[in-house]
Enzyme design. Structure first.
Site, PDB file in Angstrom:
ATOM      1  N   ARG A   3      -5.973   9.421 -10.413  1.00 17.27           N
ATOM      2  CA  ARG A   3      -6.770   9.744  -8.949  1.00 17.27           C
ATOM      3  C   ARG A   3      -5.711  10.003  -7.964  1.00 17.27           C
ATOM      4  O   ARG A   3      -4.587   9.512  -7.559  1.00 17.27           O
ATOM      5  CB  ARG A   3      -7.546   8.518  -8.393  1.00 17.27           C
ATOM      6  CG  ARG A   3      -8.274   8.615  -7.098  1.00 17.27           C
ATOM      7  CD  ARG A   3      -7.349   8.094  -5.862  1.00 17.27           C
ATOM      8  NE  ARG A   3      -8.304   7.983  -4.624  1.00 17.27           N
ATOM      9  CZ  ARG A   3      -7.689   7.602  -3.619  1.00 17.27           C
ATOM     10  NH1 ARG A   3      -6.390   7.591  -3.415  1.00 17.27           N
ATOM     11  NH2 ARG A   3      -8.414   7.745  -2.511  1.00 17.27           N
ATOM     12  N   VAL A   4      -6.131  10.943  -7.205  1.00 15.91           N
ATOM     13  CA  VAL A   4      -5.151  11.433  -5.987  1.00 15.91           C
ATOM     14  C   VAL A   4      -5.956  11.453  -4.884  1.00 15.91           C
ATOM     15  O   VAL A   4      -6.948  12.023  -4.827  1.00 15.91           O
ATOM     16  CB  VAL A   4      -4.654  12.790  -6.262  1.00 15.91           C
ATOM     17  CG1 VAL A   4      -3.776  13.468  -4.885  1.00 15.91           C
ATOM     18  CG2 VAL A   4      -3.578  13.089  -7.454  1.00 15.91           C
ATOM     19  N   GLY A   5      -5.587  10.945  -3.592  1.00 19.47           N
ATOM     20  CA  GLY A   5      -6.051  10.701  -2.367  1.00 19.47           C
ATOM     21  C   GLY A   5      -5.857  11.900  -1.668  1.00 19.47           C
ATOM     22  O   GLY A   5      -5.537  13.076  -1.774  1.00 19.47           O
ATOM     23  N   ASP A   6      -6.398  11.734  -0.212  1.00 22.30           N
ATOM     24  CA  ASP A   6      -6.286  12.658   0.725  1.00 22.30           C
ATOM     25  C   ASP A   6      -4.557  12.742   1.170  1.00 22.30           C
ATOM     26  O   ASP A   6      -4.074  13.712   1.577  1.00 22.30           O
ATOM     27  CB  ASP A   6      -6.977  12.268   2.046  1.00 22.30           C
ATOM     28  CG  ASP A   6      -6.513  10.974   2.505  1.00 22.30           C
ATOM     29  OD1 ASP A   6      -6.246   9.994   1.859  1.00 22.30           O
ATOM     30  OD2 ASP A   6      -6.316  10.761   3.794  1.00 22.30           O
ATOM     31  N   GLY A  14      -9.503   8.116   1.073  1.00 19.33           N
ATOM     32  CA  GLY A  14      -9.167   9.283   0.923  1.00 19.33           C
ATOM     33  C   GLY A  14     -10.284  10.195   0.604  1.00 19.33           C
ATOM     34  O   GLY A  14     -10.444  11.439   0.838  1.00 19.33           O
ATOM     35  N   THR A  22      -5.738   7.734   7.395  1.00 18.70           N
ATOM     36  CA  THR A  22      -5.605   6.732   6.637  1.00 18.70           C
ATOM     37  C   THR A  22      -7.113   5.991   6.481  1.00 18.70           C
ATOM     38  O   THR A  22      -8.265   6.430   7.039  1.00 18.70           O
ATOM     39  CB  THR A  22      -4.819   5.476   7.272  1.00 18.70           C
ATOM     40  OG1 THR A  22      -4.802   4.309   6.522  1.00 18.70           O
ATOM     41  CG2 THR A  22      -5.480   4.986   8.724  1.00 18.70           C
ATOM     42  N   GLY A  23      -7.049   5.592   5.033  1.00 20.52           N
ATOM     43  CA  GLY A  23      -8.416   4.802   4.723  1.00 20.52           C
ATOM     44  C   GLY A  23      -9.167   5.551   3.570  1.00 20.52           C
ATOM     45  O   GLY A  23      -8.300   6.055   2.721  1.00 20.52           O
ATOM     46  N   THR A  32       1.654   7.029   0.470  1.00 22.32           N
ATOM     47  CA  THR A  32       1.019   5.878   0.188  1.00 22.32           C
ATOM     48  C   THR A  32       1.026   5.935  -1.454  1.00 22.32           C
ATOM     49  O   THR A  32       1.509   6.543  -2.212  1.00 22.32           O
ATOM     50  CB  THR A  32      -0.528   6.237   0.473  1.00 22.32           C
ATOM     51  OG1 THR A  32      -1.297   5.209   0.417  1.00 22.32           O
ATOM     52  CG2 THR A  32      -0.895   7.330  -0.321  1.00 22.32           C
ATOM     53  N   THR A  80      -1.986   3.375   4.019  1.00 30.05           N
ATOM     54  CA  THR A  80      -1.179   4.212   4.186  1.00 30.05           C
ATOM     55  C   THR A  80      -0.333   4.492   5.327  1.00 30.05           C
ATOM     56  O   THR A  80      -0.727   4.104   6.518  1.00 30.05           O
ATOM     57  CB  THR A  80      -2.027   5.978   4.123  1.00 30.05           C
ATOM     58  OG1 THR A  80      -2.476   5.905   2.936  1.00 30.05           O
ATOM     59  CG2 THR A  80      -0.972   7.156   4.186  1.00 30.05           C
ATOM     60  N   SER A  82       0.926  -1.082   0.034  1.00 35.33           N
ATOM     61  CA  SER A  82      -0.209  -0.028  -0.210  1.00 35.33           C
ATOM     62  C   SER A  82       0.970   1.314  -0.039  1.00 35.33           C
ATOM     63  O   SER A  82       0.367   2.324   0.200  1.00 35.33           O
ATOM     64  CB  SER A  82      -0.843  -0.182   1.368  1.00 35.33           C
ATOM     65  OG  SER A  82       0.133  -0.231   2.367  1.00 35.33           O
TER      66      SER A  82
HETATM   67  N1  ASP Z   1      -5.872   7.385   2.301  1.00 31.76           N
HETATM   68  C1  ASP Z   1      -5.381   6.671   1.266  1.00 31.76           C
HETATM   69  C2  ASP Z   1      -5.843   7.225  -0.211  1.00 31.76           C
HETATM   70  O1  ASP Z   1      -7.070   7.150  -0.153  1.00 31.76           O
HETATM   71  C3  ASP Z   1      -5.319   5.281   1.495  1.00 31.76           C
HETATM   72  C4  ASP Z   1      -5.084   4.594   2.805  1.00 31.76           C
HETATM   73  O2  ASP Z   1      -4.721   5.373   3.592  1.00 31.76           O
HETATM   74  O3  ASP Z   1      -4.954   3.154   2.763  1.00 31.76           O
HETATM   75  O4  ASP Z   1      -5.273   7.222  -1.028  1.00 31.76           O
END
Ligand code: ASP
Length: 340
Positions: A221-224, A247, A244-245, A211, A193, A91
């Site tokens: 795609r870009v996450g948080d 985004g 984490t989780g 991450t 992450t 990840s």
């Molecule tokens: N937060 C990250 C994202 O959405 C992924 C993760 O934390 O597992 O890109």
């Protein structure tokens, strides 16, 4: 009364109102910090906290760096660099699961006690995006570089381009291609992450986050995680938080910034994480993402208290301090398993 006199009178009233507001606000801040000091035992610094089990190895490395008197930003880069370079961590960094086109694309950011920050997003071919984010912080007038521009910058700074898709991750991607359904699985390898928060010996806060994002995401795609305020935020007067989780859910709610604001208002790190998790949960009750929504936060305040909280069970984080060493802490969750 002439217009001018009315204006002066209004302005004077306004400044009374504003100054009483400011007096009130600074009184409140004093109350909060006094309250925090009173309810907290002095915790020996430094303290390092990192998301998930791969946080243990990251903490270990960062701790050694701090003990060797290395700068805290370097300790974070080396610390989270361990899972970034580990092909078995699917990840983060090298070996991270790719997007739906089979490309490993990476996001990372880093922030220091001065509120200086650096970030890279949608970066391909560079094993340690956190190290590039640090260069953005230190050597550019910007906060975020993305995609090809981020890669160009990394190459200019001497980073090497390499293939980050390992055989194992490619195999997983090919398996996924068989029916190509985007069904995120909670808490299992495909989005975990690493975020690291440090309160160093000087009592200054720092954070980093890196991450490969959600597996099988759309290309681009870009996450948080590279977004200051979403995946990571700190205010050196108050505390630091990271996420984490999913985004998208964290961005929608400016998650980490909100956790820090609640700590400013006097909440403990756990209380602050819990309140924002509950807010995210509530906001997604009728949302298509609810079926697989997982978000977790970690936080540490200026006094060295730390905490975490998540929507679903299974979230944990690694803590390293002088007193108890490096260990895992279980975070409580909004949804509990029947047997819990
Ligand atoms: N937060 C990250 C994202 O959405 C992924 C993760 O934390 O597992 O890109």
């Amino acid at each position: 009364m002439t217009n001018r006199r009315k204006f002066i009178k209004k302005a004077a009233l306004g400044s009374v109102a504003i100054s009483s507001l400011y007096t009130h606000a600074s009184n409140t801040n004093e109350d909060v910090s006094t309250k925090n000091l009173l309810k907290t035992n002095v915790i020996k610094k430094p303290i390092i906290i990192s998301t998930w089990r791969h946080g243990l190895a990251a903490n270990e490395e960062a701790w050694q760096q701090l003990k060797n008197k290395k700068p805290t930003l370097d300790a974070i880069v080396s610390g989270v660099g361990i899972p970034e370079g580990d092909p078995e961590v699917r990840s983060v960094g090298y070996g991270g699961l790719p997007d739906r086109e089979g490309k490993v694309t990476l996001d990372a950011c880093i922030m220091d006690y001065n509120s200086d920050c650096g970030s890279v997003s949608f970066l391909q071919g560079i094993k340690h995006p956190i190290a590039v984010a640090k260069k953005v912080l230190e050597e550019t007038p910007h906060v975020m570089l993305t995609g090809k521009g981020a890669l160009q910058f990394a190459l200019e700074k001497g980073f090497e381009e390499e293939n980050l898709l390992t055989e194992k991750s490619e195999k997983r991607w090919k398996k996924w291609l068989e029916d190509s359904k985007y069904k995120p699985v909670i808490n299992i390898e495909n989005h975990d992450t690493i975020s690291m928060l440090v309160l160093d010996e000087e009592g200054n806060l720092y954070g980093g986050c890196t991450t490969s994002g959600a597996a099988w995401k759309m290309h681009g795609r870009v996450g948080d995680s590279p977004i200051i305020g979403a995946g990571l935020f700190l205010d050196n007067e108050v505390g630091a938080a990271a996420a984490t989780g999913l985004g998208e859910a964290v961005i929608r709610t400016a998650g980490s910034a909100m956790v820090v604001e609640l700590m400013r208002q006097g909440k403990s790190p756990t209380e602050a994480c819990k309140e924002i998790v509950e807010r995210i949960y509530k906001k997604h009750l009728n949302h298509k993402d609810m079926a697989y929504l997982q978000v977790g936060f970690i936080a540490v305040n200026k006094q060295g208290e730390h905490g975490g909280y998540s929507i679903r069970p299974g979230f944990n984080y690694a803590v390293y301090d002088e007193e108890k060493g490096n260990r895992m802490e279980k975070a409580a969750s909004k949804i509990v398993r029947k047997k819990d």
